[in-house]
Write a protein that holds these residues in place. Structure first.
Motif, PDB file in Angstrom:
ATOM      1  N   LEU A   1      29.324  39.515 -47.556  1.00 54.10           N
ATOM      2  CA  LEU A   1      28.248  39.337 -48.522  1.00 54.10           C
ATOM      3  C   LEU A   1      26.900  39.447 -47.817  1.00 54.10           C
ATOM      4  CD1 LEU A   1      28.213  36.459 -51.191  1.00 54.10           C
ATOM      5  CD2 LEU A   1      26.138  37.255 -50.091  1.00 54.10           C
ATOM      6  N   ARG A   2      26.126  40.451 -48.170  1.00 50.93           N
ATOM      7  CA  ARG A   2      24.771  40.630 -47.641  1.00 50.93           C
ATOM      8  C   ARG A   2      24.756  40.546 -46.110  1.00 50.93           C
ATOM      9  NH1 ARG A   2      20.463  37.071 -49.650  1.00 50.93           N
ATOM     10  NH2 ARG A   2      19.163  38.847 -49.068  1.00 50.93           N
ATOM     11  N   HIS A   3      25.652  41.289 -45.478  1.00 44.61           N
ATOM     12  CA  HIS A   3      25.740  41.389 -44.017  1.00 44.61           C
ATOM     13  C   HIS A   3      26.220  40.100 -43.358  1.00 44.61           C
ATOM     14  CE1 HIS A   3      23.670  45.216 -44.470  1.00 44.61           C
ATOM     15  NE2 HIS A   3      22.688  44.597 -45.108  1.00 44.61           N
TER      16      HIS A   3
ATOM     17  N   ALA B   1      19.978  35.068 -54.221  1.00 39.91           N
ATOM     18  CA  ALA B   1      20.667  36.347 -54.094  1.00 39.91           C
ATOM     19  C   ALA B   1      22.112  36.152 -53.652  1.00 39.91           C
ATOM     20  CB  ALA B   1      19.923  37.245 -53.097  1.00 39.91           C
ATOM     21  N   ASP B   2      22.336  35.222 -52.723  1.00 43.39           N
ATOM     22  CA  ASP B   2      23.713  34.941 -52.296  1.00 43.39           C
ATOM     23  C   ASP B   2      24.540  34.453 -53.481  1.00 43.39           C
ATOM     24  OD1 ASP B   2      22.832  35.556 -49.756  1.00 43.39           O
ATOM     25  OD2 ASP B   2      22.951  33.514 -48.979  1.00 43.39           O
TER      26      ASP B   2
ATOM     27  N   ARG C   1      24.682  30.035 -46.428  1.00 41.87           N
ATOM     28  CA  ARG C   1      24.420  30.753 -45.168  1.00 41.87           C
ATOM     29  C   ARG C   1      23.951  29.774 -44.088  1.00 41.87           C
ATOM     30  NH1 ARG C   1      20.398  35.130 -45.377  1.00 41.87           N
ATOM     31  NH2 ARG C   1      21.786  35.982 -46.963  1.00 41.87           N
TER      32      ARG C   1
ATOM     33  N   ASP D   1      16.847  33.715 -50.714  1.00 45.17           N
ATOM     34  CA  ASP D   1      18.137  34.211 -50.246  1.00 45.17           C
ATOM     35  C   ASP D   1      19.300  33.437 -50.858  1.00 45.17           C
ATOM     36  OD1 ASP D   1      17.657  36.447 -48.580  1.00 45.17           O
ATOM     37  OD2 ASP D   1      16.916  35.129 -46.992  1.00 45.17           O
TER      38      ASP D   1
ATOM     39  N   HIS E   1      25.569  37.235 -55.883  1.00 47.40           N
ATOM     40  CA  HIS E   1      26.716  38.010 -55.403  1.00 47.40           C
ATOM     41  C   HIS E   1      28.013  37.213 -55.559  1.00 47.40           C
ATOM     42  CE1 HIS E   1      23.673  40.629 -53.630  1.00 47.40           C
ATOM     43  NE2 HIS E   1      24.616  41.460 -53.269  1.00 47.40           N
TER      44      HIS E   1
END
Length: 300
Positions: A15-17, A87-88, A67, A84, A91
């Protein structure tokens, strides 16, 4: 040590790198919305275990480690940005629910993320529960220069190792630290949680599973007007849960009050405020059965 009644299983999601850790309880049921639980600052997804065990009904529950917390990787950064988390979560909701709306519960920082997400993506949230996610004191533009300077100073302090996370001789030392922060936390629960909140390093010492960069202050000021504009878009009914311990005076020393928080909640169309007695900020640890009943009754 505490024995989990409903053991979780882990999923690792690209997820997102990052390699994101999702904790699952139960399995999907037709016609029942997935329940997402999002934890607060310096916490982990396993923190919800006691509340999950207290639920009357089996249902599919997913809780991520944000994260840089728990078993989720931290990005190569020296500070973290609030958007962030949105956005996380977006997803994660896509992965878990597809086009289905979810039930969303957030604690503390996670409560603030949940509130913002429910306003930014109002069609994705069926029911919303905010556990002590009070937001921040109002700010003035004149505070910006000092805040930017504070942010830059803390980046240097992080580089010098002055914001490093604590380490402990063993898991029992971690449990003692948890009990010092929350005197209501029983030893058996603290011993269980310590093994999810920290892990042994190569030298044998136990280190907290949290990126020290989370300690760096946000460079941007909290803008109440922006949050209110988002809250006005929330369509899901909101249950705002507070503990009986009134910590606003301790935290904010008059710069922000519970009355101000309640006033902000008026921007949401449908709100119910509930209080959990004999509980502090970690009310999902202090009164898991009471909280589980509140949430279940609300999610019907």
């Amino acid at each position: 040590m505490y024995q989990a009644l409903r053991p979780s299983r882990s999923e690792f999601l690209p997820l997102r790198h990052l390699r994101y850790h999702l904790r699952h309880w139960g399995t999907p049921r037709p016609g029942v919305a997935p329940l997402l639980l999002v934890h607060g600052w310096m916490d982990v997804s396993a923190s919800f275990q006691f509340m999950v065990d207290a639920l009357r009904e089996e249902r599919w529950i997913v809780a991520p480690d944000w994260r840089g917390y728990g078993l989720t990787e931290g990005p190569p950064t020296d500070n973290h940005w609030f958007p962030d988390y949105l956005a996380d979560l977006d997803h994660i909701v896509d992965h878990v629910a597809g086009g289905q709306a979810i039930d969303l519960v957030g604690h503390s920082m996670g409560g603030n993320v949940a509130m913002m997400y429910a306003g930014v993506r109002p069609d994705r949230v069926r029911r919303l529960v905010n556990l002590e996610g009070f937001g921040m004191p109002a700010t003035r533009p004149a505070q910006a220069p000092e805040r930017y300077a504070q942010w830059m100073d803390q980046l240097k302090a992080l580089q010098r190792g002055e914001l490093a996370m604590g380490t402990y001789d063993d898991a029992s030392g971690v449990a003692g630290r948890l009990m010092k922060t929350n005197p209501r936390l029983d030893r058996d629960k603290a011993e269980w949680l310590a093994r999810h909140w920290a892990a042994p390093r190569a030298d044998g010492r136990w280190a907290i599973l949290g990126d020290a960069a989370h300690k760096v202050v946000n460079a941007q000021l909290y803008r109440v007007e922006e949050a209110q504009a988002v809250f006005q878009r929330i369509r899901a009914p909101l249950l705002a849960v507070e503990s009986s311990d009134k910590h606003f005076d301790v935290w904010w020393k008059g710069r922000y009050t519970l009355a101000e928080y309640h006033e902000r909640l008026q921007a949401v169309a449908e709100v119910r405020i509930a209080q959990v007695d004999n509980a502090g900020h970690m009310l999902h640890h202090d009164q898991p059965a009471v909280l589980a009943a509140l949430i279940e009754d609300f999610l019907v």
